[in-house]
Design a protein around this motif. Structure first.
Motif, PDB file in Angstrom:
ATOM      1  N   ALA A  27       0.815  -1.217   0.000  1.00  0.00           N
ATOM      2  CA  ALA A  27       0.000   0.000   0.000  1.00  0.00           C
ATOM      3  C   ALA A  27       0.846   1.264   0.000  1.00  0.00           C
ATOM      4  O   ALA A  27       0.314   2.366   0.150  1.00  0.00           O
ATOM      5  CB  ALA A  27      -0.904   0.004   1.230  1.00  0.00           C
ATOM      6  N   HIS A  28       2.159   1.131  -0.187  1.00  0.00           N
ATOM      7  CA  HIS A  28       3.045   2.293  -0.143  1.00  0.00           C
ATOM      8  C   HIS A  28       2.884   3.144  -1.408  1.00  0.00           C
ATOM      9  O   HIS A  28       2.568   2.629  -2.489  1.00  0.00           O
ATOM     10  CB  HIS A  28       4.494   1.841   0.012  1.00  0.00           C
ATOM     11  CG  HIS A  28       4.721   1.007   1.235  1.00  0.00           C
ATOM     12  ND1 HIS A  28       4.607   1.515   2.508  1.00  0.00           N
ATOM     13  CD2 HIS A  28       5.031  -0.312   1.372  1.00  0.00           C
ATOM     14  CE1 HIS A  28       4.854   0.550   3.385  1.00  0.00           C
ATOM     15  NE2 HIS A  28       5.107  -0.572   2.724  1.00  0.00           N
ATOM     16  N   PRO A  29       3.106   4.440  -1.304  1.00  0.00           N
ATOM     17  CA  PRO A  29       2.991   5.308  -2.487  1.00  0.00           C
ATOM     18  C   PRO A  29       3.946   4.886  -3.593  1.00  0.00           C
ATOM     19  O   PRO A  29       5.020   4.330  -3.327  1.00  0.00           O
ATOM     20  CB  PRO A  29       3.358   6.698  -1.944  1.00  0.00           C
ATOM     21  CG  PRO A  29       3.148   6.615  -0.467  1.00  0.00           C
ATOM     22  CD  PRO A  29       3.449   5.200  -0.090  1.00  0.00           C
ATOM     23  N   VAL A  30       3.553   5.158  -4.829  1.00  0.00           N
ATOM     24  CA  VAL A  30       4.408   4.865  -5.972  1.00  0.00           C
ATOM     25  C   VAL A  30       5.709   5.656  -5.837  1.00  0.00           C
ATOM     26  O   VAL A  30       5.699   6.852  -5.539  1.00  0.00           O
ATOM     27  CB  VAL A  30       3.710   5.228  -7.290  1.00  0.00           C
ATOM     28  CG1 VAL A  30       4.621   4.920  -8.482  1.00  0.00           C
ATOM     29  CG2 VAL A  30       2.393   4.469  -7.415  1.00  0.00           C
ATOM     30  N   LEU A 287       2.347  11.595 -11.333  1.00  0.00           N
ATOM     31  CA  LEU A 287       1.702  11.088 -10.120  1.00  0.00           C
ATOM     32  C   LEU A 287       0.797  12.138  -9.482  1.00  0.00           C
ATOM     33  O   LEU A 287      -0.305  11.821  -9.030  1.00  0.00           O
ATOM     34  CB  LEU A 287       2.766  10.637  -9.121  1.00  0.00           C
ATOM     35  CG  LEU A 287       3.567   9.394  -9.520  1.00  0.00           C
ATOM     36  CD1 LEU A 287       4.744   9.189  -8.573  1.00  0.00           C
ATOM     37  CD2 LEU A 287       2.686   8.154  -9.536  1.00  0.00           C
ATOM     38  N   GLN A 288       1.258  13.384  -9.480  1.00  0.00           N
ATOM     39  CA  GLN A 288       0.454  14.427  -8.850  1.00  0.00           C
ATOM     40  C   GLN A 288      -0.778  14.759  -9.683  1.00  0.00           C
ATOM     41  O   GLN A 288      -1.856  14.983  -9.138  1.00  0.00           O
ATOM     42  CB  GLN A 288       1.300  15.688  -8.631  1.00  0.00           C
ATOM     43  CG  GLN A 288       0.588  16.764  -7.836  1.00  0.00           C
ATOM     44  CD  GLN A 288       1.502  17.529  -6.907  1.00  0.00           C
ATOM     45  OE1 GLN A 288       2.671  17.211  -6.746  1.00  0.00           O
ATOM     46  NE2 GLN A 288       0.977  18.560  -6.284  1.00  0.00           N
ATOM     47  N   SER A 289      -0.634  14.769 -10.995  1.00  0.00           N
ATOM     48  CA  SER A 289      -1.781  15.069 -11.852  1.00  0.00           C
ATOM     49  C   SER A 289      -2.870  14.021 -11.721  1.00  0.00           C
ATOM     50  O   SER A 289      -4.058  14.314 -11.892  1.00  0.00           O
ATOM     51  CB  SER A 289      -1.336  15.170 -13.318  1.00  0.00           C
ATOM     52  OG  SER A 289      -0.459  16.259 -13.510  1.00  0.00           O
ATOM     53  N   ARG A 293       0.017  11.174  -5.680  1.00  0.00           N
ATOM     54  CA  ARG A 293       1.003  11.724  -4.748  1.00  0.00           C
ATOM     55  C   ARG A 293       0.953  13.234  -4.832  1.00  0.00           C
ATOM     56  O   ARG A 293       0.430  13.787  -5.794  1.00  0.00           O
ATOM     57  CB  ARG A 293       2.429  11.255  -5.106  1.00  0.00           C
ATOM     58  CG  ARG A 293       2.610   9.760  -5.109  1.00  0.00           C
ATOM     59  CD  ARG A 293       3.598   9.163  -4.176  1.00  0.00           C
ATOM     60  NE  ARG A 293       4.354   9.949  -3.287  1.00  0.00           N
ATOM     61  CZ  ARG A 293       5.673   9.759  -3.106  1.00  0.00           C
ATOM     62  NH1 ARG A 293       6.317   8.858  -3.824  1.00  0.00           N
ATOM     63  NH2 ARG A 293       6.325  10.452  -2.199  1.00  0.00           N
ATOM     64  N   ALA A 294       1.536  13.891  -3.847  1.00  0.00           N
ATOM     65  CA  ALA A 294       1.652  15.340  -3.866  1.00  0.00           C
ATOM     66  C   ALA A 294       3.096  15.706  -3.557  1.00  0.00           C
ATOM     67  O   ALA A 294       3.657  15.258  -2.553  1.00  0.00           O
ATOM     68  CB  ALA A 294       0.719  15.978  -2.844  1.00  0.00           C
ATOM     69  N   PHE A 295       3.704  16.487  -4.444  1.00  0.00           N
ATOM     70  CA  PHE A 295       5.103  16.879  -4.290  1.00  0.00           C
ATOM     71  C   PHE A 295       5.290  18.386  -4.208  1.00  0.00           C
ATOM     72  O   PHE A 295       6.205  18.868  -3.558  1.00  0.00           O
ATOM     73  CB  PHE A 295       5.931  16.357  -5.474  1.00  0.00           C
ATOM     74  CG  PHE A 295       5.910  14.874  -5.641  1.00  0.00           C
ATOM     75  CD1 PHE A 295       6.771  14.069  -4.921  1.00  0.00           C
ATOM     76  CD2 PHE A 295       5.021  14.273  -6.519  1.00  0.00           C
ATOM     77  CE1 PHE A 295       6.757  12.694  -5.076  1.00  0.00           C
ATOM     78  CE2 PHE A 295       5.000  12.899  -6.687  1.00  0.00           C
ATOM     79  CZ  PHE A 295       5.861  12.104  -5.952  1.00  0.00           C
ATOM     80  N   GLY A 337       2.066  19.410   4.548  1.00  0.00           N
ATOM     81  CA  GLY A 337       0.796  19.511   3.848  1.00  0.00           C
ATOM     82  C   GLY A 337       0.790  20.560   2.765  1.00  0.00           C
ATOM     83  O   GLY A 337      -0.112  20.584   1.926  1.00  0.00           O
ATOM     84  N   VAL A 338       1.816  21.439   2.727  1.00  0.00           N
ATOM     85  CA  VAL A 338       1.828  22.527   1.750  1.00  0.00           C
ATOM     86  C   VAL A 338       1.925  22.001   0.316  1.00  0.00           C
ATOM     87  O   VAL A 338       1.489  22.658  -0.627  1.00  0.00           O
ATOM     88  CB  VAL A 338       2.980  23.518   2.047  1.00  0.00           C
ATOM     89  CG1 VAL A 338       4.335  22.875   1.787  1.00  0.00           C
ATOM     90  CG2 VAL A 338       2.810  24.804   1.230  1.00  0.00           C
ATOM     91  N   GLU A 339       2.463  20.794   0.162  1.00  0.00           N
ATOM     92  CA  GLU A 339       2.585  20.232  -1.189  1.00  0.00           C
ATOM     93  C   GLU A 339       1.225  19.992  -1.834  1.00  0.00           C
ATOM     94  O   GLU A 339       1.131  19.836  -3.055  1.00  0.00           O
ATOM     95  CB  GLU A 339       3.392  18.928  -1.162  1.00  0.00           C
ATOM     96  CG  GLU A 339       2.764  17.776  -0.408  1.00  0.00           C
ATOM     97  CD  GLU A 339       3.021  17.825   1.097  1.00  0.00           C
ATOM     98  OE1 GLU A 339       2.600  16.880   1.793  1.00  0.00           O
ATOM     99  OE2 GLU A 339       3.643  18.801   1.575  1.00  0.00           O
ATOM    100  N   GLU A 340       0.163  19.972  -1.054  1.00  0.00           N
ATOM    101  CA  GLU A 340      -1.177  19.753  -1.604  1.00  0.00           C
ATOM    102  C   GLU A 340      -1.912  21.058  -1.916  1.00  0.00           C
ATOM    103  O   GLU A 340      -3.048  21.040  -2.396  1.00  0.00           O
ATOM    104  CB  GLU A 340      -2.003  18.920  -0.621  1.00  0.00           C
ATOM    105  CG  GLU A 340      -1.407  17.527  -0.380  1.00  0.00           C
ATOM    106  CD  GLU A 340      -2.228  16.699   0.588  1.00  0.00           C
ATOM    107  OE1 GLU A 340      -3.270  17.193   1.058  1.00  0.00           O
ATOM    108  OE2 GLU A 340      -1.827  15.559   0.870  1.00  0.00           O
TER     109      GLU A 340
END
Length: 411
Positions: A27-30, A287-289, A293-295, A337-340
């Motif tokens: 279940a870990h992020p890509v 990944l973010q699109s 994930r959020a970077f 959380g700012v990456e989101e």
């Protein structure tokens, strides 16, 4: 309809593989991966490029280990990374002579976080023996292995075997279908041989790379149900510029939407003098699109039209994007959380206010003929209106203050 109804079912869970402290699968992020293009024998240049890739966000970095000089330089390169405070796992990429290099350079075998083996390049006559030598060294040092099949270096003995068997069928398949099956068979037979040699099931990652989008999708859709090994995605030899970016995105995004893929690399050919880190940024944006994930805070900006004949909003969007990227190393630590966060920089009043309201913070600039005022929205509400030539700097200041307030430092 709920939001969960919009999500397609993911592939059944894979096992989890620990790669130098980075968890891959389950279940870990890509995980985002990259590869250096320096001569690994140059420990200084390779350590600096690994550090830059890690700073850009690569969680795993692969280096070529193809000669005695390269293998001998790996421990020194790893020491230099340690001196720089860079803890990214470094993977050794082995072809043809990996069995010999790992035996002759035990410090390299111990220092690398993972070995990549191409089953097509370990020798035809002593294929299994050479492959098992690498696996035994991996077992000795408790290292995971990626079995990385590539259609440009496919095991020709296996391909011939499957082609001959196909030719004897009453209704033979086409050559492309046999090629895809040969890639999958090469990966799975190699994984079985690795486990039979003693490598634990949770120390194996598999990949099967091709250079055309449709082939990539078909290979992985057939490979994924055959095991629970984590899968590494990537379009090999993706190419230059927009072609490489678009082709990689098209193939990887389809598979991620199917729930296939645990690590990925975007294999871009850099322009002369271009940054190697671009492949990391593209992988992160894929990944973010897709919401996986959020970077980095995302900037929405309109494409421009006849209402926005000035380049002002384009320059502002570019400045804000650069500002966010420059601040992220600090913000990631101080403002979780700012990456989101989402930011809108819009060029006129048609869609500007609405887009700005949908973002966490946004500005709607006047177009060519509207009044020269720029409303700023925060959390869906009008906060203030800016005027004058200094509004870019003023908005960036407002943005920084918003981050401080919205994403407070951890207690």
């Amino acid at each position: 309809m709920t939001s969960s109804d919009l999500l397609r079912p993911r592939r059944r869970p894979t096992v989890s593989v620990n790669v130098g402290g980075v968890l891959v699968g389950s279940a870990h992020p890509v995980v985002v991966q990259s590869m250096t293009n320096t001569d690994t024998a140059d420990a200084d240049a390779t350590a600096l490029q690994v550090a830059r890739l890690a700073h850009a966000g690569s969680q795993i970095v692969r280096v070529t280990v193809n000669t005695d000089a390269a293998a001998a330089a790996v421990p020194d390169m790893l020491r230099k990374l340690d001196d720089l405070g860079v803890a990214v796992p470094v993977i050794g990429d082995f072809h043809y002579n990996g069995h010999k290099l790992l035996v002759d350079h035990p410090a390299t075998a111990a220092g690398l976080a993972k070995y990549r083996i191409n089953p097509g390049n370990v020798g035809a006559k002593r294929h299994d023996e050479h492959f098992q030598t690498i696996v035994r060294i991996a077992i000795e040092h408790d290292k995971p292995v990626r079995i990385g099949v590539n259609w440009g270096s496919l095991d020709q003995q296996l391909l011939t075997e499957l082609m001959d068997a196909n030719a004897r069928l009453a209704d033979p398949a086409d050559a492309r279908t046999v090629m895809i099956e040969a890639m999958i068979e090469s990966a799975m037979r190699s994984a079985e041989l690795a486990e039979a040699t003693g490598l634990r099931h949770d120390r194996i990652i598999v990949s099967a790379k091709v250079s055309r989008v449709r082939d990539l999708v078909d290979v992985y859709r057939l490979l994924a149900p055959r095991s629970d090994y984590p899968l590494h995605l990537g379009l090999t030899e993706a190419g230059l510029g927009t072609k490489g970016v678009i082709a990689s995105t098209a193939g990887i995004a389809i598979l991620l939407e199917d729930g296939i893929g645990d690590t990925l690399r975007v294999s871009l050919t850099p322009a002369p003098g271009g940054e190697r880190e671009e492949e990391v940024r593209v992988a992160q944006q894929i990944l973010q699109s897709m919401g996986l994930r959020a970077f980095l805070p995302q900037v929405s900006a309109c494409p421009g039209c006849g209402r926005t004949t000035s380049t002002f909003f384009q320059e502002m969007a570019e400045r804000i994007q650069a500002h966010l990227r420059d601040r992220m190393p600090e913000w990631q630590q101080a403002h979780p959380g700012v990456e989101e966060m989402t930011v809108a920089v819009m060029g006129c009043v048609v869609n500007g206010p609405g887009e700005s309201k949908h973002a966490d913070i946004g500005i709607s600039l006047p177009g060519t003929f509207e009044d020269p005022v720029a409303p700023v929205f925060m959390d869906g509400r009008l906060d203030r209106t800016l005027h004058g030539e200094g509004l870019v700097d003023e908005f960036i200041g407002i943005l920084d203050a918003y981050v401080q307030r919205r994403y407070p430092p951890p207690a």
